[in-house]
Design an enzyme around this catalytic site. Structure first.
Site, PDB file in Angstrom:
ATOM      1  N   CYS A  33      -2.299  -4.126 -15.090  1.00  0.00           N
ATOM      2  CA  CYS A  33      -1.641  -3.231 -16.042  1.00  0.00           C
ATOM      3  C   CYS A  33      -2.066  -1.780 -15.844  1.00  0.00           C
ATOM      4  O   CYS A  33      -1.473  -0.871 -16.402  1.00  0.00           O
ATOM      5  CB  CYS A  33      -1.929  -3.674 -17.467  1.00  0.00           C
ATOM      6  SG  CYS A  33      -1.635  -5.427 -17.669  1.00  0.00           S
ATOM      7  N   HIS A  93       5.963  -3.981 -22.588  1.00  0.00           N
ATOM      8  CA  HIS A  93       4.917  -3.705 -21.606  1.00  0.00           C
ATOM      9  C   HIS A  93       5.226  -4.373 -20.271  1.00  0.00           C
ATOM     10  O   HIS A  93       4.724  -5.434 -19.976  1.00  0.00           O
ATOM     11  CB  HIS A  93       3.580  -4.199 -22.186  1.00  0.00           C
ATOM     12  CG  HIS A  93       2.437  -4.173 -21.213  1.00  0.00           C
ATOM     13  ND1 HIS A  93       2.223  -3.139 -20.340  1.00  0.00           N
ATOM     14  CD2 HIS A  93       1.436  -5.062 -20.990  1.00  0.00           C
ATOM     15  CE1 HIS A  93       1.162  -3.397 -19.612  1.00  0.00           C
ATOM     16  NE2 HIS A  93       0.663  -4.564 -19.987  1.00  0.00           N
ATOM     17  N   CYS A 139      -6.062  -0.972 -20.679  1.00  0.00           N
ATOM     18  CA  CYS A 139      -6.800  -2.154 -20.254  1.00  0.00           C
ATOM     19  C   CYS A 139      -5.946  -2.941 -19.264  1.00  0.00           C
ATOM     20  O   CYS A 139      -4.734  -2.859 -19.285  1.00  0.00           O
ATOM     21  CB  CYS A 139      -7.152  -3.021 -21.451  1.00  0.00           C
ATOM     22  SG  CYS A 139      -5.712  -3.504 -22.417  1.00  0.00           S
TER      23      CYS A 139
END
EC number: 2.3.1.9
Lengths: 451, 284, 427
Positions: C92, C383, C414
């Protein structure tokens, strides 16, 4: 979008059928392509009375590479190349009697006119005289030209340009426009030029080279066509449309090598935001095309406030606000800017179910006329273009019958294309069009509506 | 003591068949016999297959548990000898201790020797330790002690008490969760040669009183060490107790806790928390 | 050689609206989405046919065919085909890491301009051949004779036809990211209500930003989608309270589909440049990328939460830049889960954590919630793993630009594998 009927009428079999049945026979219009000569054949220049423009016009034509031949005699032979344009200098009219000369010149010449030929009459405006006889003769030309436009076939057009004394220098740009393929769907119109300071001759192929042009509603249809034509003529196009149309907008911007700006032009700070970006990113704007428009049709009695307000907001208020913001922001609008506002045939002729739309589009005309003097003072112009039946994605959704009838109700017997509107706008945007200001140019093939 | 050196690894299926046929009528003391193979070379393809099944990275040194694969056929051969007091079928692996004295190169020639010792009394029967020692270049590099339980068997008079417990910390934090597929027993059997029917299919496992096939203890141990790859001392002692069988397929959790330069580990059932493996890993 | 470094400017960004998994972009590939995003950026900044220094992007979920994904996307875009490109992947953190790579080359004078981006699809996700089938086919492929080939083929069993479906689980722990987050949430005693509150705020803030046209020059619609599909402007505590927990157990089960980010498809890109390049091209400078830091934690055996690495990266970054946690006007803390944001902030406030884990004399302290994710974040937008960094950078850069010169923003993202990428932007 193909015109199936026009294609049929121009096919071998279709020609026979339509001729025998007396059906309309719409022509393939001559449209502009870069590198094309101004005219595909020779031109003839005649005069009615002692005109002052004949030599100048002949000179302009020769400069443009056009062969100018002698006036065609009434009993003239029919051999020799057919004419691409017939120009009449009628600035010498003193009274109705002089009109006979116009007839004598035009009649034989028109017999030898090629398809997509051009008839252009140049005259003094009827208002510029204290002689009733002279005013009558000048006004008479309008009737002549408008009727002639209806008589011409095979995609030929007739238009009238009013050239007041002292404005001769402004003639070159409209002359080239009306003779060229750029004016393919402009027919039966009367245009007035005014005296203006003209820039030195621009690049004929790229008249907008180095210019920055902002086009609203550029994501599709006519707006996209405007963006393409302006870019073809050399402009860097700032393409504006609502955020929701961003995908198509980006495609158009990328196609024309321009810049996409997703913006709701009815937003509170839309004008200042756009003006600020034009200053920061492009050092100001040379050409502004107010094209964004919506329809929310309903009979007035059934129309809710939302329909009325949204159409007014997009079609009229936003044009006012954006223009005002550009005028108010230092460095946003170049001194010799060209503002072109898209109006509509509905704004001139009215249309059932379109009180809101027609009101907004008529309002545009009022706005243009009001602003024209102020624009002229700074060397700028503001004009309106009023499209008639233009074949777009929107008209493609109309019922076949309505669409077919709508598209044939004009002297050219066919709908126009978005590019026809775009060419007219691009012409008004040219530096050389400084003498065309406060005008409403209809791109309607001489529509029967509101003519 | 007699020491027999074999030229080739014993044929495992034949040994298992023989073990099944000769299961009855065993008893007495452990034979004082050792079986050995000398100069054993690890087959790279077998090493790769083993690493894949257990989750070890394929490398030029052997996984800590790998030498067990070399010793195990010899141990089986030992257990199928007539004199061996316990019947191989049904033996349950309850504890395994491995000492790796240094990392062993995959290309090293290894001498492997196995023997049995410590026949001991257990509350549920008797246990026996199958030991192995692996040497390279004449020096011991690895040794192991596998404790098997023969349920219902009786240890001889005076035998010591079985020692099968391993004590670990609380290990209440889960660090990983594994879904163990139903074919894990067959896969591990294929790479290890341990064809014990309790690991292969539900039907064969039922014959020995298990609901379903159960995972090999040494697979659970291998999988656990693989999860700690890169974090193990080079010289290491790994001592694990195999508690409740891991029924296949199943989902289990791994808990780890750093202790004294090594680790305490536990593998438990993800839902019930039943302990499958408890172990200590210490530098040696 | 450049005698000294310079700060890379963020000129602007573009992304496509994020779609829910198997939603509007169900048929779009990574390359489709990244190309469309690059084209939107090109259109916004008039870069048609231009050569940008480098394009750096990546995807977390990749097909074998996504080899050289970024370069292939560049070739399909309106950028000059002479624009070099390469792929990166840091879960990510991919998008932010890509921007840091571009910014560092600009800082060193190796680049004048560059585009950083990321893309991910969970709809068009790769599905692998069953491992046994794959090995069998590899054997067939490497067989030299017909006989060998037939023998290899005979090894194939019907059961091997079942494909391996990718699981959203950490390879080393077998736990879903949500399971990990639930462990952390329980450890930090993050309640259900505060998670739901953060979620509602994210939806409301994103919707408000859309409504005021904030995203007009940050988003380009794609395949008919004009806003993020996950956005629920009418989200409320009452509605969220009705959702059943999906992660965690017993009293610790506080995490629902509402206060966790859903699987999402999308792409984003950011245009970075030297100040000189931006000036030459008459392009704005929204902000500068001042500094960045990565960190990683041992979430497998080390007892730290999978998504807690940013808590470690930020103090390092602050110390190097001689800043405190309170010296920022905007905080962009990636909302992987509402509980992640809350746990991270709680950790920074916790004296014991800051002393024992971060080695600090005093806790970093709390941050002003009014400055946190003011234009919404991943809970509302969704996301698409590698695309989140680009979304956040462009959003923050524009917010800083709007706020005026001298404003500062902190980004904290994160990432899977126990990693964190954080950065400072300044207008």
């Amino acid at each position: 979008m193909s015109d199936w009927y026009r294609d049929f009428a121009n096919s071998g079999f279709g020609t026979t059928i339509t001729k025998q049945l007396g059906l309309p026979r719409p022509a393939q219009l001559r449209r502009y392509e870069p590198g094309q000569p101004l005219l595909p054949g020779p031109a003839v220049v005649g005069s009615a009375g002692e005109g002052r423009l004949r030599d100048e016009v002949t000179g302009l034509l020769r400069d443009a590479g056009v062969t100018v031949v002698s006036p065609v005699a009434a009993d003239g032979s029919t051999d020799g190349e057919r004419l691409a344009a017939v120009l009449l200098d009628a600035t010498g009219l003193t009274g109705p009697a002089d009109l006979a000369a116009a007839h004598d010149f035009l009649a034989p010449a028109l017999k030898r006119l090629r398809p997509s030929g051009r008839v252009l009459v140049l005259a003094d405006p009827p208002t510029g005289t204290s002689s009733p006889a002279q005013a009558a003769a000048r006004q008479a030309l309008e009737g002549l030209v408008r009727s002639l436009a209806k008589e011409l076939r095979s995609g030929s057009t007739a238009n009238l340009v009013h050239v007041p004394l002292g404005a001769e220098g402004s003639l070159a740009s409209p002359l080239r426009f009306f003779l060229s393929g750029r004016s393919a769907y402009v027919d039966g119109q009367v245009l007035a030029v005014t005296a203006a300071e003209l820039p030195s001759a621009a690049d004929a192929e790229q008249p907008l080279a180095g210019k920055v042009a902002v086009v609203t509603g550029a994501a599709r249809g006519i707006g996209a066509a405007i963006a393409r034509v302006l870019a073809r003529d050399g402009a860097h196009v700032v393409a504006v449309d609502v955020p929701a149309a961003g995908e198509q907008l980006a495609q158009v911007a990328n196609e024309v090598g321009g810049t996409a700006v997703a913006l709701d032009i009815t937003g509170d700070d839309a004008g200042p935001r756009l003006a600020a970006q034009l200053v920061a990113r492009h050092g100001g704007v040379d050409v502004v095309v107010h094209n964004a428009g919506i329809t929310r049709d309903k009979l007035l009695v059934n129309m809710d406030a939302a329909r009325w307000n949204s159409v007014m907001a997009v079609n009229l208020q936003a044009q006012l606000d954006l223009t005002q913001a550009l005028l108010a922001t230092d460095g946003a609008l170049k001194p010799d800017a060209r503002v072109v506002c898209v109006s509509s045939q509905s704004g001139i002729a009215g249309n059932r179910g379109q009180t809101n739309y027609a009101a907004s589009k008529a309002g545009v005309i009022g706005m243009v006329r009001s602003w024209a003097p102020e624009f002229a003072e700074r060397g700028a112009t503001i004009n309106a273009v009023a499209p008639g039946f233009i074949v777009t994605e929107m008209t493609a959704k109309m019922p076949l019958g309505t669409r077919e009838v709508g598209s044939r109700l004009n002297s050219l017997q066919q709908g126009g294309l978005p590019v026809d509107v775009a060419e007219t706008i691009a012409w008004l945007a040219q530096p050389g069009s400084a003498g065309v200001n406060g005008q409403v140019v209809r791109v309607c093939g001489q529509s029967l509506l509101g003519a | 003591m007699t020491r027999t050196v074999l030229d080739a690894p014993p044929a495992m299926p034949a040994l298992f068949a023989r073990a099944a046929l000769t299961a009855r009528g065993r008893g007495g003391d452990l034979p004082d016999t050792r079986l050995a193979r000398l100069g054993v070379e690890v087959d790279p393809a077998s090493l790769a297959a083993y690493s894949r099944v257990c989750g070890f990275p394929l490398a030029d040194s052997l996984p800590v548990t790998y030498p067990h694969l070399l010793a195990f056929p010899l141990q089986v051969a030992l257990m199928t000898e007539r004199e061996f007091p316990l019947a191989l079928p049904g033996l349950v692996h309850v504890r395994n201790q491995v000492d790796q004295l240094r990392p062993i190169g995959a290309g090293e020639a290894l001498d492997v020797e196995v023997w049995a010792e410590r026949l001991a009394a257990h509350v549920r029967g008797a246990t026996v330790d199958l030991c192995a020692s692996v040497a390279a270049g004449g020096a011991e590099v690895w040794r192991s002690r596998s404790t098997y339980l023969a349920r219902g068997a009786t240890a001889p008079e005076g035998a010591p008490e079985a020692d099968v417990g391993v004590s670990v910390g609380a290990l209440d934090r889960v660090s990983a969760q594994w879904r163990v597929p139903g074919d894990t027993g067959r896969r591990y059997a294929a790479v290890s040669g341990d064809m014990n029917p309790i690991h292969l299919t539900g039907v064969t496992a039922k014959a020995f009183g298990f609901k379903r096939a159960i995972a090999h203890g040494m697979w659970v141990k291998g999988r656990t060490l693989a999860a700690l790859a890169g974090r193990l001392p080079d010289a290491v002692s790994v001592d694990v107790a195999f508690r409740k069988p891991l029924l296949l397929p199943g989902t289990v959790t791994l808990s780890t806790e750093p202790v004294e330069g090594g680790w305490d580990v536990a593998v438990r059932n993800a839902k019930a928390g039943t302990e499958h493996l408890l172990g200590t890993i210490r530098p040696s | 050689m450049a005698p000294q470094t310079r700060k890379a400017a963020i000129v602007g960004g573009n992304r496509i609206p994020f779609a829910r998994s198997n939603g509007a972009y169900a048929r779009a590939s990574n390359q489709d989405m990244l190309t469309a995003t690059l084209d939107g950026l090109v259109a916004r900044f008039g870069l048609q046919g231009q050569q940008v220094g480098e394009v750096v992007a990546g995807a977390v979920l990749k097909h074998a065919r996504d080899f050289n994904l970024t370069r292939e996307s560049v070739l399909g875009s309106r950028l000059s085909a002479a624009t070099p490109a390469y792929d990166v992947q840091q879960a990510c953190g991919t998008g932010l890491e890509a921007a840091v790579l571009v910014a560092n080359k600009i800082a060193l004078g190796q680049l004048e301009s560059g585009i950083a981006g990321g893309v991910d699809t969970t709809s068009d996700a790769p599905m692998a051949l069953n491992e046994d089938m794959r090995r069998a086919l590899l054997a067939v492929n490497s067989a030299k004779t017909l006989q060998q080939r037939l023998k290899a083929l005979s090894g194939i069993r019907p059961g091997q036809l079942v494909p391996e479906v990718p699981r959203n689980a950490e390879p080393r722990t077998g736990l879903a990211m949500g399971d990990h987050a639930a462990i952390t949430a329980a450890e930090w005693e993050i309640g259900r209500e505060e998670q739901d509150e953060l979620t509602v705020r994210s939806h409301q803030a994103l919707a408000a930003a859309y409504d005021r046209g904030f995203f007009d020059d940050l988003v380009t619609p794609f395949l008919g989608l004009t806003r993020d599909q996950n956005l629920r402007p009418d989200s409320s505590l009452e509605k969220l309270a009705r959702l059943k927990p999906v992660f965690g157990q017993g009293a610790d089960a506080t995490m629902t589909a509402g206060n966790s980010t859903p699987l999402t498809d999308g792409a984003s890109a950011v245009l970075l440049a030297s100040d000189e390049w931006a000036a030459e091209h008459d392009l704005p400078v929204l902000a500068h990328l001042v500094d960045a830091q990565t960190a990683a934690v041992d979430y497998v055996h080390g007892g730290e939460g999978l998504l807690m690495a940013p808590a470690y990266a930020v103090p390092v970054l602050l110390a190097r830049n001689e800043l405190t946690l309170q010296d920022f006007d905007f905080y962009e803390v990636h909302e992987a889960f509402a509980s992640t944001v809350l746990a991270t902030m709680k950790a920074w406030e916790d004296p014991a954590f800051c002393k024992d884990k971060l080695g600090l004399d005093a806790p970093l302290g709390s941050i002003d919630r009014a400055k946190l994710n003011v234009h919404g974040s991943s809970l509302a937008a969704g996301h698409p793993f590698a695309a989140t960094g680009g979304r956040i950078i462009a959003t923050l850069a524009k917010a800083l630009h709007e706020a005026g010169p001298g404003k500062r923003g902190l980004i904290s993202i994160c990432a899977a594998g126990g990693q964190g990428v954080v950065a400072i932007l300044e207008s």
